[in-house]
Design an enzyme around this catalytic site. Structure first.
Site, PDB file in Angstrom:
ATOM      1  N   TYR A  13       0.826  -1.199   0.000  1.00  0.00           N
ATOM      2  CA  TYR A  13       0.000   0.000   0.000  1.00  0.00           C
ATOM      3  C   TYR A  13       0.871   1.263   0.000  1.00  0.00           C
ATOM      4  CZ  TYR A  13       1.213  -1.154   4.750  1.00  0.00           C
ATOM      5  OH  TYR A  13       1.904  -1.514   5.867  1.00  0.00           O
ATOM      6  N   SER A 239       7.330   2.802  12.559  1.00  0.00           N
ATOM      7  CA  SER A 239       6.881   1.421  12.375  1.00  0.00           C
ATOM      8  C   SER A 239       5.377   1.467  12.144  1.00  0.00           C
ATOM      9  CB  SER A 239       7.188   0.608  13.625  1.00  0.00           C
ATOM     10  OG  SER A 239       6.303   1.005  14.655  1.00  0.00           O
ATOM     11  N   LYS A 240       4.808   0.319  11.851  1.00  0.00           N
ATOM     12  CA  LYS A 240       3.369   0.270  11.586  1.00  0.00           C
ATOM     13  C   LYS A 240       2.591   0.837  12.761  1.00  0.00           C
ATOM     14  CE  LYS A 240       2.401  -3.180   8.198  1.00  0.00           C
ATOM     15  NZ  LYS A 240       2.062  -4.534   7.931  1.00  0.00           N
ATOM     16  N   ARG A 241       3.076   0.537  13.958  1.00  0.00           N
ATOM     17  CA  ARG A 241       2.358   0.965  15.144  1.00  0.00           C
ATOM     18  C   ARG A 241       2.321   2.494  15.267  1.00  0.00           C
ATOM     19  NH1 ARG A 241       4.724  -0.162  20.202  1.00  0.00           N
ATOM     20  NH2 ARG A 241       5.637  -2.037  19.311  1.00  0.00           N
TER      21      ARG A 241
END
Ligand code: GLU
Length: 462
Positions: A13, A239-241
């Site tokens: 994405y 990061s994703k978080r």
């Protein structure tokens, strides 16, 4: 004319860092009445997917970032790249290298044993013998072996690379004929007329290689702006978080495109201490020369703050439209103006706004236990009964003030404090202690529904 580009590899994405680069490129082009073009770098067939390309385009559409002209897909340009590879070979600027995998490994191991930098040793650079049999050659460029390569960067200033430190005769086409990354980027940037390259500084080390290609092909070198990364509050890579997630997840979470773009433009760029920028202002004021030299810090509170600012300043008609994406259809609700006026100040996200609205327009089916304990003390039921009777007897109740007047009457007649009616009425109407002003709630749901909710709450108590 300034032509910039965004050149994502569709391996997943579109994430927040990529979007910021795209935004910077877009703004710089628009500021200069230039063009912003899109190139999908989909040469890595194993890692690229059409879904990823679609996801990237969806995100652009949601954010209203329009690109100029047709999208260029690198996967459709093999013939073009082959032509330039041939040209470089014909001009003696590139050569075939027949080194086998085993030989390469051997070389690397020897270099490591001698504590040397591992690099190709140029053994086929001037080769004119008979090629070994059974080896499909790779094509290598003749890179400069000495001197410096200067990257004139609009953000970082002049960055000098020593040719002997960073360059070997790097591969421009693999044994199967497929071109490599740095070759196609340089060719495409040239053919697409891109003269200002804005990209993440994780690409800075590729730039001298691309300059070698530009020079070998006689192309003009574009201006570069390498944008420092976005870090989290701990100073680490996002990061994703922390939010390094799909841009479309921000839509799901209820962020508006304006808030997200405004948030991103301030990550690494500033204009005095201004925080709020309309798209027009961004286009007018943005200049990549003002991009910070150091990494920027992602800050969720800032994003929430901007988002609530934009929600507050969005018209009710537009909010009604936006809220349909969060499962809330208010189009034919006759009190939507009062409702949204009362609630849009309170919501950090559109999702939250949809929940707040739902809490008001949905008859409670359960009651928060703590709230009930706190509210239904003493003669709460009697107070509710008295208020219910007044509502029932009143005619023409319409505005919040009409309901407020009835509440005041009860307070005066029963000689109680406002909390004695406010608390149980709040639980009756909303099932909990939080929420907007009760007079507003009642004006929105109307007389019948107000009476129903009061009756329900009384029934729950007995
Ligand atoms: N395709 C590269 C990426 O997604 C960008 C290349 C470039 O901007 O030059 O990281």
């Amino acid at each position: 004319m300034i032509v910039t580009r965004f050149a994502p590899s569709p391996t997943g994405y579109l994430h927040i860092g990529g979007l910021r680069t795209a935004l910077f490129s877009y703004l710089w082009a628009k500021k200069n009445d230039g063009k912003f073009v899109l190139r999908i770098e989909d040469t890595d067939k194993a890692r690229n997917s059409q879904e990823a390309t679609k996801a990237i385009l969806n995100a652009f559409e949601w954010l209203g970032l329009e690109h100029d002209g047709e999208i260029t897909y690198q996967s459709q340009r093999d013939e073009i790249y082959a032509k330039y590879i041939k040209q470089l070979l014909d001009e003696g600027k590139a050569y075939k290298c027949y080194m086998s995998k085993e030989e390469l490994t051997e070389l690397r191991e020897a270099q490591m044993a001698n504590k040397q930098r591992t690099m190709y040793d140029g053994r086929y650079r001037d080769f004119d013998g008979t090629p070994p049999e059974g080896v499909e050659p790779v094509i290598r460029i003749k890179a400069p072996t000495s001197g410096e390569i200067l990257v004139k960067d609009g953000v970082k200033g002049d960055v000098s690379f020593q040719a002997q430190d960073i360059l070997d005769d790097f591969v421009i086409a693999r044994a199967d004929g497929s071109p490599t990354y740095n070759l196609v980027v340089a060719i495409d940037d040239h053919l697409m007329g891109i003269n200002e390259v804005v990209r993440g500084d994780d690409h800075l080390s590729n730039t001298p290689k691309q300059i070698v290609i530009y020079e070998a092909l006689g192309f003009e070198i574009p201006s570069f702006y390498h944008v420092p990364m976005i870090h989290n509050a701990q100073g680490k890579k996002l990061s994703k978080r922390d939010g390094a997630t799909d841009v479309m997840a921000y839509k799901e979470m209820g962020y508006t495109p304006q808030a997200l773009l405004n948030f991103l433009v301030r990550l690494g760029w500033s204009h005095g201490d201004q925080e709020i920028f309309s798209m027009e202002e961004m286009k007018h004021l943005f200049n990549p020369k003002d991009i910070n030299k150091s990494a920027s810090i992602y800050n969720t509170e800032k994003l929430d703050w901007l988002n609530s600012h934009y929600i507050k300043n969005t018209s009710n008609a537009e909010l009604t439209e936006l809220l349909t994406d969060y499962g809330l259809v208010l189009t034919s609700h006759d009190k939507k103006e009062i409702l949204l006026d009362a609630l849009k100040e309170r919501a950090k996200t559109l999702k939250e706004l949809a929940e707040l609205v739902n809490d008001v327009i949905t008859t409670p089916t359960s009651y928060n236990e703590k709230a009930v304990k706190k509210a239904f003390k003493g003669n709460a039921v009697e107070v509710l009964n008295a208020f219910g009777a007044k509502v029932s007897a009143a005619d023409g109740l319409k505005l919040p003030l009409d309901y407020h007047t009835l509440m005041e009457e009860v307070v005066n007649e029963m000689e109680i404090g406002f909390g004695k009616i406010g608390n149980p009425l709040r639980v009756a109407l909303l099932g909990k202690m939080s929420g907007p002003g009760l007079d507003t709630v009642m004006a929105v749901i109307g007389k019948e529904e107000t009476m129903l909710r009061i009756a329900n709450a009384i029934a729950m108590q007995s």
